[in-house]
Design an enzyme around this catalytic site. Structure first.
Site, PDB file in Angstrom:
ATOM      1  N   CYS A 154      -4.733   2.506  -3.753  1.00  0.00           N
ATOM      2  CA  CYS A 154      -3.478   2.949  -3.133  1.00  0.00           C
ATOM      3  C   CYS A 154      -2.346   1.963  -3.382  1.00  0.00           C
ATOM      4  O   CYS A 154      -1.489   1.760  -2.519  1.00  0.00           O
ATOM      5  CB  CYS A 154      -3.647   3.193  -1.636  1.00  0.00           C
ATOM      6  N   ASP A 165       2.671  -4.806   7.797  1.00  0.00           N
ATOM      7  CA  ASP A 165       1.465  -3.993   7.690  1.00  0.00           C
ATOM      8  C   ASP A 165       0.279  -4.948   7.844  1.00  0.00           C
ATOM      9  O   ASP A 165      -0.039  -5.702   6.926  1.00  0.00           O
ATOM     10  CB  ASP A 165       1.469  -3.292   6.325  1.00  0.00           C
ATOM     11  N   LYS A 210     -10.889  -1.041  10.348  1.00  0.00           N
ATOM     12  CA  LYS A 210     -11.099  -2.132   9.392  1.00  0.00           C
ATOM     13  C   LYS A 210     -11.516  -3.419  10.109  1.00  0.00           C
ATOM     14  O   LYS A 210     -11.795  -4.428   9.477  1.00  0.00           O
ATOM     15  CB  LYS A 210      -9.819  -2.377   8.589  1.00  0.00           C
ATOM     16  N   GLN A 227      -4.855  -5.361   6.653  1.00  0.00           N
ATOM     17  CA  GLN A 227      -5.839  -6.252   6.030  1.00  0.00           C
ATOM     18  C   GLN A 227      -5.860  -7.640   6.645  1.00  0.00           C
ATOM     19  O   GLN A 227      -6.724  -8.453   6.309  1.00  0.00           O
ATOM     20  CB  GLN A 227      -5.559  -6.365   4.516  1.00  0.00           C
ATOM     21  N   HIS A 234       0.869  -1.178   0.000  1.00  0.00           N
ATOM     22  CA  HIS A 234       0.000   0.000   0.000  1.00  0.00           C
ATOM     23  C   HIS A 234       0.913   1.236   0.000  1.00  0.00           C
ATOM     24  O   HIS A 234       2.015   1.184   0.534  1.00  0.00           O
ATOM     25  CB  HIS A 234      -0.841  -0.050   1.282  1.00  0.00           C
TER      26      HIS A 234
END
Lengths: 121, 425
Positions: free
Chosen positions: B383, B203, B229, B206, B121
């Site tokens: 992104c 990261d 999220k 997600q 991202h």
């Protein structure tokens, strides 16, 4: 919800006006849409005294809205006073496209071509 | 599969009508909806418990402090981390910036290498580009394979090529554009074998909503996540930092002010000994911490293993059904060659979302027609411009899932995609 993708709009995008290269252009500008990678390049030939747009050609790829908007815009600005380009608005393009409104997420699509055109000044 | 007919009732927004149809929300990788328990926890805090934390001696301040501390304990526990390893931030982006300022500024020198991946991202690219500029370091990209997985051979090659210069490997756990799951355990093994001192940042934006995570066991140094999220409120997220890096001061505070200090003199400041306090500059967002803790509790009640299995079922079903539609081209890992590939619950290949191209129609137009049918999806480059550029995609359409989504939602998507052809082609 209004029928956004009406036939004239689809036709405008599929068979756009003034699409192609312009030999001997005075100014060429390019505008990207950072949120999707769409791009439009506008080439313009000016009158001898540089006050009027004589010819317009454009190329690019993008969604139906960006392509149709650039198509109607390219017709509108032929013979236009360059000094008046800054006055062109979102509402005028919506009217040309026969759209009563557009969502916030599509405004950038609608104005991609106009942003390229305004950069020639 | 989870009982989505019951779960949907927990999310007030899902009863809304959208353009004359029942809302089918499939934009969960962008942000998830919030259950009533989260909304109530926040409201309840603002109605009955507001006071600043840690400083007041009065009862209300004590209540607020308890709610904040208990919330922090619960959230850290959700990620299998120690409480002092959790630093609150606004979102994943801020967490990654925190690593750049709190760790990168103190540990990188000119010529050092930061490895990221082509599928990262922008938030896990731009932050490092900027740090690399400030430190005259090099930012190097690891590629992705044709099937949209991380190219582990390329990773190994680059680890070997740059050797001890590689100070940080920053990569996603799950790609937000492709749904690809990065095999973090394998990556850790390769990185640590090449150089045990190289730090690893994952990261987790997600993965946190879908995959059970035990931070202390994965062997990584930093994990960044966003609360919004994973059913929590917007504006709260976390950076998990391995305790040793905090104890040795390898990772230092990057925001300064009240709350985090032990002594302040005109000439200098001594920071708090307690790691729990050292990274909290200023008044924290207590209500959002309480809300995120309620979200963690909601997911824990469902069971993260059940959440993952539910997600994999939906992803598999979506891949299977979307592949049948004329003009739809799936991107990222799909399972044509081996239908069992994604059913391995311990090592799923794809989680959270399914992205696709629609032959002859731009993604924004696809999304617009889907919206007219009450279906919310994302279109664009999500992104991940370097990924889209490398694959020569202009824009893709992404359907992404949460615990409240059902196979019927996928069916609605498939039906609406057939409408795209009617309207636009």
């Amino acid at each position: 919800m209004y029928d956004m993708y009406h036939e004239d709009l689809l036709d405008e995008a599929k068979n756009p006006n003034n699409y192609g290269d312009l030999v001997g252009a005075d100014v060429t500008t390019t505008q990207f849409n950072a949120s999707c990678g769409d791009v439009i390049t506008v080439a313009i030939k000016l009158s001898a005294d540089k006050t009027k747009i004589e010819e317009v050609k454009w190329k690019g790829h993008g969604c139906i809205i960006s392509q149709a908007a650039m198509s109607v815009l390219s017709e509108k600005i032929k013979g236009y006073d360059t000094s008046k380009l800054q006055e062109l608005t979102k509402e005028q393009i919506l009217e040309e496209l026969g759209l009563p409104q557009i969502s916030m997420g599509r405004v950038k699509c609608l104005l991609l071509g106009l942003s390229a055109v305004k950069k020639i000044l | 599969m989870l009982d989505t007919s019951k779960i949907k009732l927990d999310f007030p927004i899902l009863s809304r009508q959208m353009n004359g149809k029942g809302l089918v929300y499939l934009d969960n990788s962008a942000t998830s909806q919030k259950p009533q328990t989260v909304i109530t926890a926040i409201t309840e805090y603002y109605m009955n418990h507001v006071a600043n934390v840690h400083r007041g001696v009065h009862t209300l301040s004590d209540e607020s402090t308890h709610l904040f501390e208990n919330g922090k304990t619960k959230i850290a526990h959700f990620f299998g981390a120690k409480k002092q390893e959790l630093i609150f931030v606004r979102n994943t982006t801020e967490a990654i910036n925190g690593v750049a300022y709190g760790w990168g500024e103190h540990n990188l020198v000119a010529g050092d290498v930061i490895l990221v991946t082509v599928m990262d991202h922008h938030s896990n690219i731009v932050v490092w580009q900027e740090l690399a500029k400030r430190k005259s370091a090099q930012l190097i990209f690891v590629g992705v394979t044709d099937s949209g997985t991380l190219d582990l051979i390329d990773l190994e090659k680059k680890l070997e090529q740059f050797g001890e210069k590689v100070k940080l490997v920053a990569l996603p756990h799950v790609s937000n554009a492709l749904g690809t799951v990065v095999p973090v355990t394998k990556v850790v093994e390769l990185v640590k074998r090449a150089n045990s001192q190289t730090r690893i940042l994952v990261d987790g934006a997600q993965s946190a909503p879908h995959i059970p995570i035990t931070f202390t066991k994965i062997g990584i140094d930093f994990l960044a996540f966003s609360g919004h999220k994973m059913l929590g409120p917007m504006g709260i997220g976390g950076l998990l930092v391995r305790e040793e890096l905090l104890k040795t001061n390898e990772m230092q505070p990057w925001f300064f002010g009240g709350g985090m200090i032990a002594e302040v003199h005109e000439s200098h400041t001594v920071f708090h000994d307690d790691i729990n306090e050292r990274f909290v500059a200023g008044t924290p967002d207590v209500a959002s911490v309480v809300g995120l803790a309620a979200a963690c509790e909601y997911l824990e009640n469902l069971g993260m293993q059940a959440v993952l299995e539910h997600d994999i079922s939906l992803v598999n079903y979506a891949v299977q059904e979307l592949a049948k539609i004329e003009n739809v081209i799936l991107v990222g890992p799909n399972f044509e060659s081996n239908s069992l590939l994604n059913s391995d619950i311990k090592n799923p290949e794809r989680v959270g979302s399914v992205s696709f191209l629609y032959k002859g129609v731009h993604a924004h137009d696809v999304a617009q027609v889907l919206d007219s049918q009450g279906i919310a999806v994302r279109s664009g480059h999500h992104c991940t411009m370097p990924l889209h550029t490398s694959q020569h995609w202009i824009a893709t359409t992404r359907a992404s899932f949460q615990v409240y989504n059902s196979k019927e939602d996928v069916d609605a998507l498939v039906l609406a995609l057939k409408k795209v052809r009617e309207v636009l082609l």
